[in-house]
Design a protein around this motif. Sequence first.
Motif, PDB file in Angstrom:
ATOM      1  N   GLY A 252       0.847  -1.193   0.000  1.00 47.27           N
ATOM      2  CA  GLY A 252       0.000   0.000   0.000  1.00 47.27           C
ATOM      3  C   GLY A 252       0.877   1.236   0.000  1.00 47.27           C
ATOM      4  O   GLY A 252       1.854   1.303   0.761  1.00 47.27           O
ATOM      5  N   ILE A 253       0.554   2.191  -0.849  1.00 47.50           N
ATOM      6  CA  ILE A 253       1.357   3.408  -0.956  1.00 47.50           C
ATOM      7  C   ILE A 253       0.512   4.622  -0.571  1.00 47.50           C
ATOM      8  O   ILE A 253      -0.588   4.802  -1.093  1.00 47.50           O
ATOM      9  CB  ILE A 253       1.914   3.577  -2.389  1.00 47.50           C
ATOM     10  CG1 ILE A 253       2.879   2.430  -2.715  1.00 47.50           C
ATOM     11  CG2 ILE A 253       2.607   4.930  -2.559  1.00 47.50           C
ATOM     12  CD1 ILE A 253       3.394   2.429  -4.151  1.00 47.50           C
ATOM     13  N   CYS A 254       1.034   5.437   0.338  1.00 48.66           N
ATOM     14  CA  CYS A 254       0.424   6.692   0.788  1.00 48.66           C
ATOM     15  C   CYS A 254      -1.002   6.440   1.309  1.00 48.66           C
ATOM     16  O   CYS A 254      -1.175   5.743   2.297  1.00 48.66           O
ATOM     17  CB  CYS A 254       0.482   7.741  -0.323  1.00 48.66           C
ATOM     18  SG  CYS A 254       0.126   9.414   0.271  1.00 48.66           S
ATOM     19  N   LEU A 255      -2.019   6.959   0.649  1.00 42.01           N
ATOM     20  CA  LEU A 255      -3.390   6.721   1.100  1.00 42.01           C
ATOM     21  C   LEU A 255      -3.707   5.222   1.101  1.00 42.01           C
ATOM     22  O   LEU A 255      -4.466   4.750   1.940  1.00 42.01           O
ATOM     23  CB  LEU A 255      -4.382   7.487   0.213  1.00 42.01           C
ATOM     24  CG  LEU A 255      -5.863   7.339   0.559  1.00 42.01           C
ATOM     25  CD1 LEU A 255      -6.159   7.841   1.965  1.00 42.01           C
ATOM     26  CD2 LEU A 255      -6.724   8.082  -0.456  1.00 42.01           C
ATOM     27  N   GLY A 256      -3.105   4.463   0.186  1.00 42.72           N
ATOM     28  CA  GLY A 256      -3.289   3.011   0.175  1.00 42.72           C
ATOM     29  C   GLY A 256      -2.883   2.403   1.506  1.00 42.72           C
ATOM     30  O   GLY A 256      -3.600   1.585   2.081  1.00 42.72           O
ATOM     31  N   MET A 257      -1.733   2.831   2.042  1.00 47.07           N
ATOM     32  CA  MET A 257      -1.300   2.347   3.361  1.00 47.07           C
ATOM     33  C   MET A 257      -2.289   2.782   4.436  1.00 47.07           C
ATOM     34  O   MET A 257      -2.671   1.995   5.304  1.00 47.07           O
ATOM     35  CB  MET A 257       0.091   2.874   3.710  1.00 47.07           C
ATOM     36  CG  MET A 257       0.577   2.385   5.074  1.00 47.07           C
ATOM     37  SD  MET A 257       2.010   3.262   5.736  1.00 47.07           S
ATOM     38  CE  MET A 257       1.185   4.494   6.763  1.00 47.07           C
ATOM     39  N   GLN A 258      -2.729   4.039   4.384  1.00 43.35           N
ATOM     40  CA  GLN A 258      -3.648   4.541   5.412  1.00 43.35           C
ATOM     41  C   GLN A 258      -4.974   3.778   5.409  1.00 43.35           C
ATOM     42  O   GLN A 258      -5.536   3.490   6.467  1.00 43.35           O
ATOM     43  CB  GLN A 258      -3.891   6.039   5.220  1.00 43.35           C
ATOM     44  CG  GLN A 258      -2.645   6.873   5.482  1.00 43.35           C
ATOM     45  CD  GLN A 258      -2.891   8.363   5.383  1.00 43.35           C
ATOM     46  OE1 GLN A 258      -4.008   8.815   5.114  1.00 43.35           O
ATOM     47  NE2 GLN A 258      -1.854   9.143   5.612  1.00 43.35           N
ATOM     48  N   LEU A 259      -5.457   3.409   4.221  1.00 39.54           N
ATOM     49  CA  LEU A 259      -6.716   2.659   4.129  1.00 39.54           C
ATOM     50  C   LEU A 259      -6.564   1.235   4.659  1.00 39.54           C
ATOM     51  O   LEU A 259      -7.545   0.586   5.011  1.00 39.54           O
ATOM     52  CB  LEU A 259      -7.230   2.628   2.688  1.00 39.54           C
ATOM     53  CG  LEU A 259      -7.633   3.981   2.099  1.00 39.54           C
ATOM     54  CD1 LEU A 259      -8.022   3.829   0.642  1.00 39.54           C
ATOM     55  CD2 LEU A 259      -8.760   4.636   2.886  1.00 39.54           C
TER      56      LEU A 259
END
Length: 193
Positions: free
Chosen positions: A75-82
């Motif tokens: 997950g990258i950026c918002l992907g990690m946060q989600l």
Amino acid sequence: MKIVIINYGAGNIQSIKFAIKRLGYNAVLSNDVEEIKNADKVIFPGVGEASSAMHKLRFSGLDKLIPTLKQPVLGICLGMQLMCHSSEEGNTKGLSIFDVAVVKFSSSVKVPQIGWNQITNLKSKLFEGVTEKEHIYLVHSFYAPLCNETIAECSYGINYSAALQKDNFYGTQFHPEKSSNVGEKILENFLSL
């Protein structure tokens, strides 16, 4: 090797696709459940706002699929946060892969944090061959606090999680695809997991 970048309408997907091409691989952009399930590596990007991105994931059924994946997922950026259990941004319930709640930076620092910062306390195969205090590129107003799943840290007013890992799931708050040679090395490490 089949690499799928999840295409759910939140994104920095072309820059990730180009970064993977520079490493000598082709990536497919897809929101097809079977194609994602059958990939060797899955990249879950994100740029934008948490609640609308989660809405898009729910609409396509990807919110149910992603936590069940068995191959390496980044997950990258918002992907990690989600991938965290919740986010203060839009009071959003996340995918609950990482056991941490995403919060907003305090008003004592300028938000969003945009630009280069150093990563420290590296603890994963994701960072093999990357030295402490290398510079990575970030753009964000929300962050995951330090937790048991933290595998790298950044400092911006406070120390926070620059990267997370649990089992086959990895997340970076920074953009490896925009982080020059260091980011390229991290992507290469992910692809060789």
